[in-house]
Design an enzyme around this catalytic site. Structure first.
Site, mmCIF file in Angstrom:
data_model
loop_
_atom_site.group_PDB
_atom_site.id
_atom_site.type_symbol
_atom_site.label_atom_id
_atom_site.label_comp_id
_atom_site.label_asym_id
_atom_site.label_seq_id
_atom_site.Cartn_x
_atom_site.Cartn_y
_atom_site.Cartn_z
ATOM 1 N N ASP A 46 15.502 49.067 15.975
ATOM 2 C CA ASP A 46 14.641 48.319 16.896
ATOM 3 C C ASP A 46 15.362 47.057 17.392
ATOM 4 O OD1 ASP A 46 14.413 46.821 14.575
ATOM 5 O OD2 ASP A 46 12.216 46.923 14.459
ATOM 6 N N SER A 47 16.611 46.868 16.911
ATOM 7 C CA SER A 47 17.473 45.835 17.500
ATOM 8 C C SER A 47 17.700 46.124 18.978
ATOM 9 C CB SER A 47 18.820 45.780 16.763
ATOM 10 O OG SER A 47 19.404 47.062 16.665
ATOM 11 N N ASP A 85 14.132 54.066 13.942
ATOM 12 C CA ASP A 85 13.598 52.859 13.293
ATOM 13 C C ASP A 85 12.134 52.694 13.706
ATOM 14 O OD1 ASP A 85 13.904 50.646 11.708
ATOM 15 O OD2 ASP A 85 15.049 49.477 13.171
ATOM 16 N N LYS A 115 13.565 54.988 9.431
ATOM 17 C CA LYS A 115 13.748 53.809 8.576
ATOM 18 C C LYS A 115 12.523 52.935 8.738
ATOM 19 C CE LYS A 115 16.430 50.166 9.731
ATOM 20 N NZ LYS A 115 15.391 49.102 9.789
ATOM 21 N N GLU A 117 10.975 49.021 7.483
ATOM 22 C CA GLU A 117 11.213 47.759 6.785
ATOM 23 C C GLU A 117 10.175 47.563 5.694
ATOM 24 O OE1 GLU A 117 11.592 44.444 9.464
ATOM 25 O OE2 GLU A 117 13.067 45.494 10.698
ATOM 26 N N GLU A 184 19.713 43.851 3.762
ATOM 27 C CA GLU A 184 20.163 42.969 4.852
ATOM 28 C C GLU A 184 20.143 41.510 4.415
ATOM 29 O OE1 GLU A 184 18.405 43.740 8.682
ATOM 30 O OE2 GLU A 184 19.367 41.982 9.588
HETATM 31 O O1 KIV Z 1 17.376 47.420 14.058
HETATM 32 C C1 KIV Z 1 18.487 47.462 13.514
HETATM 33 O O2 KIV Z 1 19.539 47.567 14.172
HETATM 34 C C2 KIV Z 1 18.538 47.382 12.065
HETATM 35 C C3 KIV Z 1 19.876 47.208 11.412
HETATM 36 C C4 KIV Z 1 20.344 45.808 11.608
HETATM 37 C C5 KIV Z 1 19.854 47.590 9.987
HETATM 38 O O3 KIV Z 1 17.537 47.434 11.431
#
Ligand code: KIV
Length: 263
Positions: A46-47, A85, A115, A117, A184
């Site tokens: 989600d970056s 994510d 993934k 969090e 992280e």
């Molecule tokens: O969103 C993302 O890119 C991440 C990584 C930094 C692990 O969660």
């Protein structure tokens, strides 16, 4: 025919002491390139809310946006596992909400895993997803969706109590069936301790060299963000400058009538 990396390959590599490499990607062309480089998995993080959409943090990424980008990556990646994510507030309400939304990453977008969090119900949600056929990677330490609780981009697990909590959460995620855990922005010695205490692979970002693998944001690795250079990242290229110079040359050649040539 090359075989796509599975959760079993992930664990096997970790058991053999071989390091896992993961990188983010958000579109078809980049996914083809990083897949060809031999990464074990591609995280559609989600970056992308910052790297692709220019927003301030990860919080406003929507499920539809994440699915849209994950579908493009899944089409470009032939060998790497594709991990979608889960964005803010698409799983925190509980297992049923999480399964409906995580399922869409597998059924609509073509990912092989998700993934999520850490949140107070992370282990319960992970267990439910895994039991229903959705492989889950956990994420502990600095979890960007909680940036307002942390008050900024700060290292986590620095004192004894919070380090002990991280270890407890890692063990809970392992017991819930997570196939890996992103660590992280935590001190290297805490990441090392967690890595030694769980059998599933730990994947570090800003967590030192002793994790079972590493994950990096592709834009950091390629030097695509001219004004953002996190301490834990290494730019292997200066792609922003390379693109700027290439396009500058194009502009100059068009201006000078050198491009295109006569046909
Ligand atoms: O969103 C993302 O890119 C991440 C990584 C930094 C692990 O969660």
């Amino acid at each position: 025919m090359p075989k796509r990396t599975t959760v079993l390959d992930f664990q096997a590599k970790c058991d053999k002491g071989e390091k896992l490499s993961i990188v983010t990607a958000y579109d078809y062309a980049m996914a083809m390139a990083v897949d060809a480089a031999g990464v074990d998995a591609i995280l559609v993080g989600d970056s992308l809310n910052m790297t692709m959409l220019g927003r301030e943090n990860t919080l406003s990424a929507t499920l539809d946006e994440m699915l849209h980008h994950t579908e493009a990556v899944a089409k470009g990646a032939k060998n790497a596992m594709v991990i979608g994510d889960m964005p803010f507030l698409t799983y925190q309400l509980g297992p049923e909400q999480a399964l409906e939304n995580a399922g869409a990453f597998l059924t609509e977008a073509g990912a092989q895993a998700v993934k999520l969090e850490w949140c107070p119900r992370a282990s319960e949600i992970t267990k439910f997803l895994v039991e229903n056929g959705v492989p889950v990677m956990g994420h502990l330490g600095f979890t960007p969706q909680q940036i307002h609780r942390f008050g900024g981009y700060h290292q986590q697990g620095k004192d004894k109590a919070s380090a002990a909590l991280l270890l407890k959460e890692a063990k809970a995620l392992e017991a819930a069936g997570a196939f890996g855990i992103v660590l992280e922005l935590i001190p290297s010695d805490i990441a090392k301790k967690i890595t030694a205490s769980v059998k599933i692979p730990t994947i570090g970002i800003g967590a030192g060299p002793d994790c079972d693998g590493q994950v990096q944001v592709l834009h950091d690795l390629l030097g695509l963000m001219p004004d953002f250079h996190p301490k834990h990242a290494k730019a292997y290229l200066k792609l922003h400058e390379a693109i700027r110079d290439a396009v500058k040359q194009y502009v100059a050649e068009v201006g000078a009538g050198k491009f295109p040539p006569k046909s």
